[in-house]
Design an enzyme around this catalytic site. Structure first.
Site, short mmCIF file in Angstrom:
data_model
loop_
_atom_site.label_atom_id
_atom_site.label_comp_id
_atom_site.label_asym_id
_atom_site.label_seq_id
_atom_site.Cartn_x
_atom_site.Cartn_y
_atom_site.Cartn_z
N LYS B 162 0.83 -1.21 0.00
CA LYS B 162 0.00 0.00 0.00
C LYS B 162 0.86 1.26 0.00
O LYS B 162 0.51 2.25 -0.63
CB LYS B 162 -0.97 -0.03 1.19
N ASP B 179 6.34 0.49 10.81
CA ASP B 179 5.89 -0.88 11.11
C ASP B 179 6.69 -1.35 12.30
O ASP B 179 7.92 -1.23 12.31
CB ASP B 179 6.09 -1.82 9.91
N CYS B 285 -7.53 -7.58 6.39
CA CYS B 285 -7.84 -8.60 5.38
C CYS B 285 -8.52 -9.78 6.10
O CYS B 285 -8.21 -10.94 5.86
CB CYS B 285 -6.62 -9.02 4.59
C1 LIG Z 1 -1.62 -6.26 7.35
S1 LIG Z 1 0.05 -5.94 7.63
C2 LIG Z 1 0.31 -4.47 6.72
C3 LIG Z 1 0.40 -4.67 5.24
C4 LIG Z 1 0.88 -3.43 4.50
N1 LIG Z 1 0.07 -2.28 4.80
C5 LIG Z 1 0.92 -3.64 3.01
O1 LIG Z 1 0.00 -3.19 2.33
O2 LIG Z 1 1.88 -4.23 2.51
C6 LIG Z 1 0.09 -5.46 9.29
C7 LIG Z 1 1.43 -4.99 9.79
O3 LIG Z 1 1.27 -4.46 11.10
C8 LIG Z 1 2.49 -4.59 11.77
N2 LIG Z 1 2.24 -4.37 13.21
C9 LIG Z 1 1.84 -5.26 14.14
N3 LIG Z 1 1.71 -4.67 15.33
C10 LIG Z 1 2.04 -3.37 15.15
C11 LIG Z 1 2.14 -2.25 16.03
N4 LIG Z 1 1.83 -2.36 17.31
N5 LIG Z 1 2.52 -1.10 15.49
C12 LIG Z 1 2.83 -0.98 14.19
N6 LIG Z 1 2.75 -1.99 13.34
C13 LIG Z 1 2.39 -3.17 13.81
C14 LIG Z 1 2.94 -5.97 11.39
O4 LIG Z 1 4.35 -6.08 11.52
C15 LIG Z 1 2.47 -6.07 9.93
O5 LIG Z 1 3.54 -5.80 9.06
#
Ligand SMILES: C[S@@+](CC[C@H](N)C(=O)[O-])C[C@H]1O[C@@H](n2cnc3c(N)ncnc32)[C@H](O)[C@@H]1O
Lengths: 268, 359
Positions: B162, B179, B285
């Site tokens: 994204k 992230d 998702c």
């Molecule tokens: C659904 S993925 C994001 C996908 C990304 N937006 C994309 O389109 O490629 C969710 C992400 O949230 C991160 N995440 C988990 N806990 C988090 C936190 N407390 N703060 C920030 N990011 C976090 C994870 O490492 C993961 O990479």
């Protein structure tokens, strides 16, 4: 018409006249119609004299079996290989089918419907019967029914057959009796797998657990297999033809790739 | 090899499917079997075009039958009962209302076409021509509606699909990419370097961090014009297909149970990080209401009660109308929109809800 005459042994045609040589006439005398007789005659001259000598024994065998000339003609048309089968072999194969348990009526129907069964070596048929009994634990009566309803099973690759049986037995949880009733062996593994996998992925079919239990009621094998695609989709899967069409393309690619991968992992 | 012998006792993928049968069966009703079979079958991708690459891939992809679903949604798949004219007109109106960035281009194979994309190739500068991703994942980026000069926060950004779409707009003044996972942030950096020229990756234009996103409101509140909160979730499609790294494995039960709370905290942080008048897009998702509607409802409530921030839910129906020929949307969601998987258009699941800060 060519006037080559092939001499041969005597044959008592159903009309009672002894036949001593092969001509269109002789076939007409046996009870074939003019056009049937001509067709038989022509296919004979095309297969050649060495083979033609079996024609009278073959016809005799078919008549003795109780087929009328019209059925016999159909059989030879479907399976001209029968012209070249030796008399003794033919007799052995027919009597073996009787031994398997095909009674009068069934036997004739199998031969008319699937004449190729008479071209299959005795050993092969016996082997398949043994396989069905020993590997798949079908009873003798069930084996009779399988050969009667799905005679082509005698020519199937045994590994494929075993895989199909195990798939339906273990994955679908279907017992032998139901497999026989639904004429499972008329369907290819892919046909079975495709419909089953579609239902399974939709959550409409479950593999029974060790106690044979499922959390949903599985549709009957009969309603999955013995119906055309539209009926399957509207009544069982409740899905659109468009979805199923995409699904079929996707799984066949999936399976092809799985096979390739397995081939790579265990090359032999 | 016997079937019985090859089946391990309830692997995580099976646990996931059981869980979804119990929850989504109720939630989606009649639609569930269709969604289920789609999730358990090969997914479809979209090719996000990389405007920074010199590879002219567009013509090649079009020659293979691909369609840019963003540029010409009305032209894709003219259904016979529906006059395409009407369709184009209404989506044109929606497009004006939405002012979608013309720079985000994504190609997909048409409905029911299961052709796969080939891996993208690098151009002379080593930049890849396209990024393969779930085409439905672009909807949150489009819905975010980035305008010229905006400052944008991408709170949970890795692996960066994204982010890459947002950068394609070339409208953002400053982009904060975050992230919490260091390893995933590293991966995101690699992605950016394979797609974006160095000149666009300078400190003046963007910042990449690995903070805990839930703390963002404390660090930098009332700041961003747009905030994308693409939270960690049960990643439903992954969970029913892959046993590796599966959140339904027994050892991760606690983590999975805590997800809605984490999601809520992340969304609240995103809301705080947005400036008054700014917009926040929440996406997952996952299919489950607990991770979608419920999280948004609670966030709206808590933002008002705890932080005195009033929010307005932004109607995304113009967007769904525009793309209804490309995606299957869940009907009648009372909050947000959701792409549900379907064999003929096997994208999603993607849930999204857009909020506008009024105060
Ligand atoms: C659904 S993925 C994001 C996908 C990304 N937006 C994309 O389109 O490629 C969710 C992400 O949230 C991160 N995440 C988990 N806990 C988090 C936190 N407390 N703060 C920030 N990011 C976090 C994870 O490492 C993961 O990479």
């Amino acid at each position: 018409l060519k006037s080559t005459r092939v001499s041969s042994q005597d044959l008592n045609s159903p009309s009672g006249k002894p036949v001593t040589e092969l001509s269109v006439r002789s076939f007409i005398d046996m009870g074939f119609t003019d056009s049937q007789a001509e067709q038989i005659y022509e296919s004979l001259s095309s297969v050649g004299g060495g083979v033609a000598k079996h024609v009278l024994p073959t016809l005799t065998a078919l008549f003795v079996l109780g087929l009328n000339p019209s059925s016999a003609h159909k059989v030879l048309e479907k399976c001209p290989e029968l012209y070249s089968v030796k008399e003794t072999q033919l007799q052995q194969r027919i009597s073996n089918l009787r031994k398997i348990g095909l009674v009068e009526g069934s036997l004739q129907r199998v031969v008319v419907h699937y004449p190729r069964i008479l071209t299959v070596p005795l050993k092969r048929v016996k082997h398949v019967v043994m396989f069905l009994k020993e590997k798949c634990l079908f009873t003798s009566q069930q084996v009779t029914d399988i050969i009667r309803d799905c005679p082509a099973v005698v020519l199937e690759d045994l590994n494929q057959l075993e895989y199909k049986f195990q798939y339906v037995y273990f994955r679908m949880g279907i017992k032998q009796a139901e497999m026989v009733k639904c004429r499972l062996f008329r369907f290819s593994l892919d046909e079975v797998r495709c419909r089953h996998t579609f239902l399974e992925r939709r959550g409409q079919y479950e593999t029974p657990d060790k106690k044979g239990q499922t959390t949903i009621v599985n549709p009957k094998l009969d309603s999955v297999l013995n119906v055309d695609q539209d009926t399957f989709l509207t009544h069982v899967a409740q899905a659109s033809a468009e979805e199923y069409d995409v699904f079929k393309r996707l799984v066949s690619r999936e399976w092809r790739e799985e096979e390739l991968q397995q081939g790579r992992i265990e090359p032999d | 090899e016997k079937w019985a012998a090859t089946r391990p006792k309830l692997p995580p993928t099976r646990l996931a499917v059981h869980h979804f049968d119990a929850t989504c069966g109720v939630q989606l009703g009649q639609l569930w079997p269709s969604v289920r079979v789609a999730m358990l079958s090969e997914r479809k991708y979209g090719a996000l075009l990389n405007n920074f690459s010199h590879n002219a891939v567009l013509a090649g992809l079009k020659a293979q039958g691909c369609i840019d679903f963003i540029i010409q949604p009305g032209l894709e798949q003219k259904s016979s009962e529906e006059s395409s004219n009407v369709c184009v007109k209404s989506s044109d109106a929606d497009r004006e209302q939405l002012s979608l960035s013309p720079n985000i281009k994504c190609l997909v194979f048409p409905r029911s076409d299961v052709t796969r994309f080939k891996p993208a190739r690098p151009d002379m500068n080593g930049l890849l021509g396209y990024y393969l991703m779930d085409a439905a994942s672009l909807l949150p980026c489009l819905a975010l509606d980035v305008q010229e000069g905006h400052t944008v926060l991408d709170l949970c950004a890795a692996p960066g699909g994204k982010t890459l779409a947002l950068l394609q707009t070339q409208a953002i003044r400053f982009l904060c990419i975050n992230d919490s996972s260091v390893s995933r942030t590293a991966r995101l950096k690699r992605v950016l370097h394979s797609y974006v020229p160095k000149a666009f990756l300078t400190n003046e234009k963007l910042r990449i961090t690995s903070f805990d996103g839930t703390k963002w409101g404390e660090i930098e509140s009332n700041t961003f014009d747009r905030v994308l909160v693409d939270v960690p979730c049960t990643t439903d499609r992954h969970s029913v297909m892959e046993d590796d790294n599966n959140i339904f494995s027994k050892s991760r039960t606690g983590e999975r149970r805590r997800l809605p709370q984490l999601q809520l905290e992340l969304l609240l942080a995103g809301i705080q990080a947005a400036c008054p008048g700014g917009e926040i897009l929440y996406s997952t998702c996952a299919l489950s209401q607990n991770q979608n509607l419920s999280v948004v409802e609670q966030a709206i409530y808590q933002a008002r009660e705890k932080d005195g921030i009033h929010l307005q839910v932004v109607d995304l129906r113009p967007l769904t109308r525009m793309f209804r020929n490309t995606f299957h949307f869940a009907p009648d969601l009372h909050l947000g929109e959701m792409v549900i998987p379907h064999l003929t258009a096997n994208f999603g699941p993607i849930y999204m809800c857009k909020l506008k800060r009024l105060t």
